[in-house]
Design a protein around this motif. Structure first.
Motif, PDB file in Angstrom:
ATOM      1  N   PHE A   1       0.812  -1.230   0.000  1.00 58.72           N
ATOM      2  CA  PHE A   1       0.000   0.000   0.000  1.00 58.72           C
ATOM      3  C   PHE A   1       0.843   1.277   0.000  1.00 58.72           C
ATOM      4  CE2 PHE A   1      -2.914  -3.153   2.030  1.00 58.72           C
ATOM      5  CZ  PHE A   1      -3.841  -3.189   1.001  1.00 58.72           C
TER       6      PHE A   1
ATOM      7  N   LYS B   1      -4.615   4.438   2.959  1.00 57.64           N
ATOM      8  CA  LYS B   1      -3.590   3.398   2.820  1.00 57.64           C
ATOM      9  C   LYS B   1      -2.939   3.083   4.170  1.00 57.64           C
ATOM     10  CE  LYS B   1      -1.492   5.453  -0.706  1.00 57.64           C
ATOM     11  NZ  LYS B   1      -0.502   5.667  -1.803  1.00 57.64           N
TER      12      LYS B   1
ATOM     13  N   LEU C   1      -5.346   0.980   6.155  1.00 59.02           N
ATOM     14  CA  LEU C   1      -5.370  -0.426   5.750  1.00 59.02           C
ATOM     15  C   LEU C   1      -4.220  -1.197   6.387  1.00 59.02           C
ATOM     16  CD1 LEU C   1      -6.334  -0.039   1.979  1.00 59.02           C
ATOM     17  CD2 LEU C   1      -7.708  -1.157   3.751  1.00 59.02           C
TER      18      LEU C   1
ATOM     19  N   THR D   1     -12.271   1.820   0.220  1.00 63.71           N
ATOM     20  CA  THR D   1     -11.536   2.272  -0.965  1.00 63.71           C
ATOM     21  C   THR D   1     -11.707   3.755  -1.258  1.00 63.71           C
ATOM     22  OG1 THR D   1     -13.367   1.695  -2.464  1.00 63.71           O
ATOM     23  CG2 THR D   1     -11.736  -0.018  -2.001  1.00 63.71           C
TER      24      THR D   1
ATOM     25  N   LEU E   1      -8.791   6.043  -2.828  1.00 63.89           N
ATOM     26  CA  LEU E   1      -7.743   5.262  -3.481  1.00 63.89           C
ATOM     27  C   LEU E   1      -7.826   5.427  -4.999  1.00 63.89           C
ATOM     28  CD1 LEU E   1      -7.848   1.881  -1.508  1.00 63.89           C
ATOM     29  CD2 LEU E   1      -6.465   3.921  -1.055  1.00 63.89           C
TER      30      LEU E   1
ATOM     31  N   LYS F   1      -6.882   0.474  -5.864  1.00 58.72           N
ATOM     32  CA  LYS F   1      -8.116  -0.296  -5.683  1.00 58.72           C
ATOM     33  C   LYS F   1      -7.936  -1.721  -6.194  1.00 58.72           C
ATOM     34  CE  LYS F   1     -11.442   3.500  -5.795  1.00 58.72           C
ATOM     35  NZ  LYS F   1     -12.588   4.122  -6.517  1.00 58.72           N
TER      36      LYS F   1
ATOM     37  N   ARG G   1      -5.037  -3.356  -6.338  1.00 59.04           N
ATOM     38  CA  ARG G   1      -4.173  -4.033  -5.368  1.00 59.04           C
ATOM     39  C   ARG G   1      -4.982  -4.459  -4.143  1.00 59.04           C
ATOM     40  NH1 ARG G   1       1.454  -0.551  -4.906  1.00 59.04           N
ATOM     41  NH2 ARG G   1       2.092  -0.739  -7.095  1.00 59.04           N
ATOM     42  N   PHE G   2      -5.848  -3.580  -3.691  1.00 53.66           N
ATOM     43  CA  PHE G   2      -6.682  -3.895  -2.536  1.00 53.66           C
ATOM     44  C   PHE G   2      -7.565  -5.105  -2.828  1.00 53.66           C
ATOM     45  CE2 PHE G   2     -10.928  -3.389  -0.632  1.00 53.66           C
ATOM     46  CZ  PHE G   2     -10.601  -3.516   0.718  1.00 53.66           C
TER      47      PHE G   2
END
Length: 342
Positions: free
Chosen positions: A118, A136, A139, A156, A159, A164, A166-167
């Motif tokens: 992140f 980030k 998270l 999100t 982001l 997004k 990657r999440f």
């Protein structure tokens, strides 16, 4: 035993019912989406589950702990990660100092990997963070102690599209590791891509809890189709199942200086229908002499397979085609009736 269980959970603020007799369960090892418009009561539910506010009525258990049993809930929260909708970090502290504080309180099993993923700017003070960087960092703090259950409130927001993605990949990986994820969202497309099951809350009440496949089949996509020639009515009535709320218009094409054609939207709903060249009644047909200067526009919600739509349109001269996620509000209206959000 389910990771989260709610039975008649209710919260009143005076005459306002923020949550009204909510009942559902989140199974261990699943991604559960809690979906609803802003103000529907999602955050109220989450705050009750975490013991931040007390219910007016009903009950709930989180990792087996009764949310009204303070001691049991404190013990359970050691195994829970939480990201609020608006993380409030000390703005004078740096990101690294925030992480050190959280590590001292709940431990740190995996922050190094999370930071690589992140990448919040740890050496800068929080006051210099963008909304996305705050998210980030949040998270990282939510997952750093490797919790069994993670509760994320609108995770999100702020982001960028890459983050997004990657999440999304990270969340699926957490589920594959056996972790349980409960997250709220007002974005239908986000929930569709990530969740195993979904609960929809509206005006403080849960209107459905169902597998994501059922929601996908139900919600559909919004299609805007612009064509050079009219489409036979039978295409919509017979060849394409799943067309809803069809709106038809017509307008003029203009010519740009380079010789190309552009569609100028001057749509008129429900233009006169007439026969096309094959003798079939078409939607948006106009006189033969007008054909070089007109286009037809069709807007509808489509709940069938997109591949089927494209196959049926393969022989049609397209001026423009857009396919977008159906807005959550339209899905709520179509399938769950009208109502005011709490």
């Amino acid at each position: 035993m389910a990771a989260v269980e709610l039975e008649g959970l209710t919260k009143h603020y005076g005459g306002v019912r923020a949550n009204d007799s909510i009942s559902f369960a989140v199974e261990r090892g699943e991604i559960f989406g809690y979906l609803g418009p802003n103000g529907a009561g999602k955050t109220t539910t989450i705050r009750m589950l975490l013991g931040l506010i007390s219910p007016t009525d009903g009950s709930a258990r989180v990792l087996g702990a009764d949310i009204t049993d303070e001691r049991a809930l404190i013990e359970a929260k050691r195994r829970i990660g939480y990201l609020p909708d608006d993380p409030q970090f000390d703005e004078s502290a740096t990101g690294r100092e925030i992480l050190e504080l959280h590590a001292g309180i709940k431990g740190d099993e995996r922050s190094e990997k999370l930071l690589d993923l992140f990448d919040p700017p740890l050496e800068r003070p929080i006051r210099e963070y963008s909304h996305g960087n705050v998210r980030k960092l949040g998270l990282v703090t939510a997952f750093m102690h490797d919790p069994e259950l993670v509760i994320l409130d609108e995770p999100t927001g702020g982001l960028d599209p890459l983050m997004k993605q990657r999440f999304a990949e990270f969340v699926r990986g957490e589920r594959d590791r056996g972790r349980t994820l409960f997250f709220s969202s007002h974005i239908l497309g986000e929930v569709r891509r990530l969740c195993d099951r979904v609960g929809i809350i509206r005006s403080g009440r849960v209107v459905t809890v169902e597998p994501i496949d059922a929601l996908v089949d139900r919600s559909g996509k919004v299609v805007r189709l612009v064509t050079a020639d009219p489409i036979p009515r039978a295409t919509f009535d017979r060849d394409l199942e799943g067309v809803h709320d069809l709106e038809v218009g017509a307008g003029n094409r203009t010519h740009d200086p380079g010789g190309g054609r552009t569609a100028t939207t001057d749509a008129q709903s429900d233009p006169t229908s007439g026969p096309d060249d094959s003798g079939n009644k078409s939607i948006g047909a106009v006189g033969e002499s007008d054909r070089p200067e007109t286009f037809r526009e069709y807007t509808f919600t489509f709940t069938g397979p997109v591949d089927e739509l494209l196959a049926v349109l393969s022989g049609t001269e397209l001026v423009d085609l857009t396919i977008e996620e159906a807005p959550l509000e339209s899905v709520l209206l179509r399938f769950y009736g009208d109502g005011d959000d709490a």
